[in-house]
Write an enzyme that holds these catalytic residues in place. Structure first.
Site, short mmCIF file in Angstrom:
data_model
loop_
_atom_site.label_atom_id
_atom_site.label_comp_id
_atom_site.label_asym_id
_atom_site.label_seq_id
_atom_site.Cartn_x
_atom_site.Cartn_y
_atom_site.Cartn_z
N ARG A 18 1.38 3.51 -55.74
CA ARG A 18 1.18 4.64 -54.83
C ARG A 18 -0.27 5.10 -54.73
NH1 ARG A 18 6.64 8.27 -56.08
NH2 ARG A 18 8.11 6.66 -55.41
N LYS A 68 -10.88 1.99 -43.10
CA LYS A 68 -9.78 1.19 -42.55
C LYS A 68 -9.51 0.00 -43.47
CE LYS A 68 -10.06 2.17 -37.60
NZ LYS A 68 -10.21 1.55 -36.26
N GLU A 124 -21.94 -6.32 -34.32
CA GLU A 124 -21.50 -4.93 -34.58
C GLU A 124 -22.67 -3.96 -34.51
OE1 GLU A 124 -18.64 -3.59 -34.82
OE2 GLU A 124 -17.22 -5.21 -35.24
N LYS A 166 -21.99 4.94 -37.21
CA LYS A 166 -20.55 4.87 -37.48
C LYS A 166 -20.10 6.04 -38.34
CE LYS A 166 -16.78 1.90 -38.91
NZ LYS A 166 -16.30 0.54 -39.23
N GLU A 192 -8.81 8.30 -35.96
CA GLU A 192 -8.90 7.62 -34.66
C GLU A 192 -7.94 8.21 -33.63
OE1 GLU A 192 -8.74 3.07 -32.95
OE2 GLU A 192 -9.32 3.35 -35.03
N ARG A 219 -13.28 8.44 -32.51
CA ARG A 219 -13.40 7.18 -33.24
C ARG A 219 -12.96 5.98 -32.40
NH1 ARG A 219 -11.89 5.88 -39.61
NH2 ARG A 219 -12.73 3.75 -39.57
N ASN A 265 -14.20 0.99 -30.95
CA ASN A 265 -13.49 -0.20 -30.52
C ASN A 265 -14.15 -0.88 -29.32
OD1 ASN A 265 -11.41 0.10 -32.46
ND2 ASN A 265 -10.43 1.64 -31.17
N HIS A 321 -13.77 -4.58 -28.72
CA HIS A 321 -12.80 -5.12 -29.66
C HIS A 321 -11.46 -5.48 -29.03
CE1 HIS A 321 -15.73 -4.13 -32.63
NE2 HIS A 321 -14.93 -4.44 -33.63
N HIS A 343 -10.36 -9.09 -30.35
CA HIS A 343 -9.18 -9.42 -31.13
C HIS A 343 -8.34 -10.48 -30.43
CE1 HIS A 343 -9.37 -5.35 -33.46
NE2 HIS A 343 -10.22 -6.24 -33.90
N HIS A 356 -15.00 -13.05 -36.38
CA HIS A 356 -14.89 -11.71 -35.80
C HIS A 356 -16.19 -11.31 -35.10
CE1 HIS A 356 -13.64 -7.58 -35.21
NE2 HIS A 356 -14.73 -7.16 -35.83
#
Length: 500
Positions: A104, A126, A168, A210, A220, A224, A228, A231, A235, A245
């Site tokens: 947990r 993330k 990026e 960022k 997000e 935020r 993307n 992206h 993706h 990537h």
């Protein structure tokens, strides 16, 4: 050494790893998660047990998490254990994910070893794994205690992997910092050879951008989403290719920039600067993957919300906006309406904006026969003309390639045509007064009007017989009288995305 705070997480940018151990918690068991190739370059201190995983997107899976969990249990890791991920984006994602779910949740820190991980994957909290090739479908947002970015670790990277990280950096510069973009243009060659001062300046400023966005919107739900940029395409490209990537982000950034330029939003000069800068870092800017394939993959994007997706569009270097677009609509858009209502002009503009093919049923018929409509129509008669027109429509709507189709004015007279249009496309009716349409027409090119002594009255009579079929067939209607073709195109685009 520079330090930035992101949602309570400390981001350290330094030249070496010398100070790393001072950031590890005292009195806690520390377990390192890394890759074999990292161990070869940077032997880990013997006092910390090490779990080595295999990198690569194909290994960023629940199977790897299963194996990691077994190793942690063997090492008697508990909730008080501190996990330290040392590696590229894959290691950072997996370390954060396992730390978030093991017993947990336990504390963790990251040492990103690639440029891409230092400016993106390791920053912002993330963490996740892929599922059936779809990126980060399973994941959480949870911040590490710290992220330690050591610039000198980049010197051992293969050149292609190092350069991929600049996609990026260019992305965040396009997103929010024209000064960083200009700095990259000025110092691209020195950055490529890893001049320490310049590289540290670039990395620090990219992280700062960022960090500022994540501090505003960690989960997000708003701002935020801007991160993307590029992206959505990236993706989909990764899913359907062997590109990394970073390489996919470069292509995705160029694709959305071209799209924005075609819409009249991004200046051509800015598009050219973006493309040139990416190319200076030896990054790709185009893909041969069919657009239909990319669209189908985008429909499964994890960032979709119901039938909508948030699309980040550059307006100029340093400024972008979030657009909400609809995903679940038929591939084809058909334009119906009276002759002269502007279907061809508007259709061409709309197809460009949607990045789809444009088709015109009259043009297809003319190409098939090698004659103009005014020659075909009297030669074969209206009944035979409508049969051939129907065959053209069926073929166009059966295509897997998304398209905008301008239909002949009388195509809706056939009941089966009306049914097919409604089943296979979004039907847009361009409403225009027949009297205005006649004024715009070359009457001699219109067989139904050419023989009339009163073309205006004839047009009105024809329109009155068709108007109920236009209304019955249309998914949406646009009153065109006072609008320019560009405004009509923009209105259709907005209505498709927000109302249908």
């Amino acid at each position: 050494m520079n330090e930035i705070i992101v949602q309570g997480s400390r981001i350290i940018v330094d030249n070496t790893l010398q100070e790393l151990e001072s950031y590890l918690p005292e009195g806690k068991k520390v377990i390192i998660i890394t890759e074999e190739q990292i161990i070869r370059h940077y032997p880990t201190p013997g006092k910390y047990p090490v779990i080595s995983i295999t990198g690569g997107e194909e290994n960023k899976t629940l199977q790897t998490i299963h194996e990691l969990t077994s190793r942690l249990l063997e090492l008697e890791a508990d909730r008080d254990t501190f996990l330290l991920g040392i590696g590229g984006g894959i290691v950072c994602d997996i370390t954060g994910f396992i730390a978030s779910i093991y017993m947990r949740g336990c504390s963790f820190g990251l040492v990103p070893t690639t440029l891409l991980a230092q400016v993106d994957a390791g920053i912002g909290g993330k963490n996740g794994v892929n599922y059936n090739g779809y990126k980060n479908i399973l994941g959480v947002i949870r911040q590490p205690e710290f992220v330690f970015c050591a610039i000198n670790m980049l010197s051992t990277l293969p050149r292609q992997i190092f350069l991929a990280g600049f996609s990026e950096i260019v992305k965040v510069a396009v997103l929010a910092d024209p000064r960083l973009f200009a700095y990259l243009e000025l110092h691209a060659e020195m950055a490529r050879i890893q001049e320490p001062r310049i590289l540290e300046t670039i990395i620090y400023n990219a992280i700062k951008i960022k960090a500022a966005i994540v501090n505003q919107d960690e989960k997000e739900k708003g701002t935020r989403r801007l991160l993307n940029l590029g992206h959505t395409f990236a993706h989909a490209i990764e899913k359907n290719s062997h590109l990394s990537h970073g390489e996919a982000v470069s292509i995705g950034l160029c694709m959305i920039s071209r799209h924005s330029c075609q819409q009249g939003l991004l200046p051509q000069e800015d598009l050219s600067r973006i493309k040139r800068l990416l190319e200076r870092f030896a990054l790709p800017t185009r893909t041969d993957i069919p657009e239909a394939t990319l669209r189908e993959t985008i429909r499964k994007d994890k960032k979709r919300e119901g039938s909508f997706l948030y699309w980040i569009v550059p307006l100029r270097i340093g400024t972008c906006e979030i657009q909400k677009i609809k995903l679940d609509f038929p591939e084809h858009i058909t334009l119906i309406g009276f002759m002269g209502s502007g279907k061809t002009t508007v259709g061409t503009l709309l197809a460009t904006r949607l990045r789809q093919a444009f088709r015109d049923t009259d043009s297809v018929l003319e190409k098939q026969h090698g004659k103009s409509i005014r020659e075909i129509f009297p030669e074969i008669g209206e009944p035979a003309f409508r049969v051939r027109e129907k065959a053209v429509l069926e073929k166009l709507l059966a295509s897997d390639t998304p398209s905008v189709i301008a239909c002949g004015g009388g195509i809706i007279l056939d009941e089966s045509n009306r049914k097919l249009l409604k089943e296979k496309s979004i039907v847009v009716w361009l409403q225009a007064d027949p009297a205005d349409c006649v004024k715009r027409l070359d009457i001699s090119s219109r067989p139904l009007l050419a023989q009339s002594h009163h073309p205006g009255e004839t047009a009105k009579t024809i329109f009155e017989k068709r108007v109920k079929y236009y209304a019955e067939t249309a998914s949406l209607s646009i009153a065109c009288e006072t609008l320019s073709p560009t405004k009509i195109c923009n209105l259709i685009y907005e209505k498709i995305n927000h109302e249908l």
